[in-house]
Design an enzyme around this catalytic site. Sequence first.
Site, PDB file in Angstrom:
ATOM      1  CD  GLU A  93      49.608  38.421  45.006  1.00 35.48           C
ATOM      2  OE1 GLU A  93      49.621  37.191  44.868  1.00 35.48           O
ATOM      3  OE2 GLU A  93      50.577  39.151  44.745  1.00 35.48           O
TER       4      GLU A  93
ATOM      5  CE  LYS B  91      53.998  37.939  43.085  1.00 30.75           C
ATOM      6  NZ  LYS B  91      52.650  37.694  43.662  1.00 30.75           N
TER       7      LYS B  91
ATOM      8  CG  HIS C 295      44.664  33.364  44.104  1.00 27.98           C
ATOM      9  ND1 HIS C 295      45.370  34.401  44.681  1.00 27.98           N
ATOM     10  CD2 HIS C 295      44.378  33.777  42.839  1.00 27.98           C
ATOM     11  CE1 HIS C 295      45.501  35.382  43.809  1.00 27.98           C
ATOM     12  NE2 HIS C 295      44.914  35.028  42.690  1.00 27.98           N
TER      13      HIS C 295
ATOM     14  CG  ASP D  93      64.225  51.331  49.133  1.00 27.60           C
ATOM     15  OD1 ASP D  93      63.425  50.780  48.349  1.00 27.60           O
ATOM     16  OD2 ASP D  93      65.154  52.070  48.748  1.00 27.60           O
TER      17      ASP D  93
END
Length: 438
Positions: A85, A280, A393, A296
Amino acid sequence: MNNAIAGFSKLSKEEKINWIANEYFSDATEAISLVKKYWNTDEKLQQLHDEFIENTITNFYIPLGVAPNFLINGKYKTIPMAIEESSVVAAAAKSAKFWSTRGGFKATVLNTEKIGQVHFIFKGELSKLEQFFVETKNKFFTATESITKNMQKRGGGILDIELRNKTNLIENYFQLHVTFETKDSMGANFINSCLEQFAKTLKEEAQSYDLFSDDEKQIEVVMSILSNYVPNCIVRAEVSCPIEALTEKHIENPLEFAEKFVQAVQIAEVEPYRAVTHNKGIMNGIDAVVLATGNDFRAVEAGIHAHASKSGQYSSLSHAKIENDIFSFWMEIPLSLGTVGGLTSLHPLVKLSLEMLEKPSARELMEVVAVAGLAQNFAALRSLTTTGIQEGHMKMHLNNIMNQFQATDEERILIKKYFKINTIAHSTVVDFIESIRQ
């Protein structure tokens, strides 16, 4: 029409690729070429990657970036981040630079206990089961001595075993609830091996327990498995500074910024729709470091989101306050990580990442990962409460669009100049590219 295939796993790598290409692609040759393009030219390295999972056909690359200037507990670190991202690594690095001149990040491991459970069904008298457990408990430790021997040498092992009555949830349902310390390994294989032995011992000892009736001796073990919820494996990361020290390019009024920042966090604490997106962003930083260090990230995600719901409502993982003219921002999260075992000794880039972090212990890696998450959250909230999240962004997104349309160097100059003063959106960028190509 696509067809099923028998014995796919027994096919060679080439045969698997050929079957997939011919079954699903209009141009089989092009598909095969693309798959092979991402193979490593070093045959031994490619074989290593092939053997990480089953039915491997190629490698799926994710960029490995670095965020420098992280001052953590008084020591500078450069943090490796594997993520696709855009703007995540840049945001982390920006936060690191910001806080490096304001005291840096403080990180503390509060606890490192991990949990495993044997889930079983017992149809009998509770008092007899409780007495059986008291009399048998030491045998569980004895039965796993061969498994725990090496872990105990490193200071780990089984901390405690409890009998838990869950019959209020499911009829006749009980657990052996086991607490572990696994030191620098994540410990999944160790924990599961111990639990499977516990299950075997539980059934065997029940068969010979005199106080049990014949029916009571037939304990049914449903499953034995570690838990990825680790509420007693907690790390705290925090930053703080005087309010006036928050001043920078986009923060002309530091008190106004601090108050707005705290309000933004409070909204995430009470509003689940906001909390999910808020968290998030934290996971952008956490997952990137977890993946880069061969841990993991799915287990980490599951455990952390469970922690975010511990009050009964999903809420913000991070918190902020203003007290005595000091701005503070912090979070406490569960993290079960390892720096030995698994991919840490197999994947060359995992070894590189861990060496970049100066070969941390599991506790030290917990601190680094938590700091990366807090830094990412700070960067997002700073943007949201000042310039807006899209400014930075969309600049990164502009590069992706230019790459998608294979813009030339000359076109890139024109595109960047135009969108310095115009709003970036996928459609407007595409329109502009088409206009300069006509």
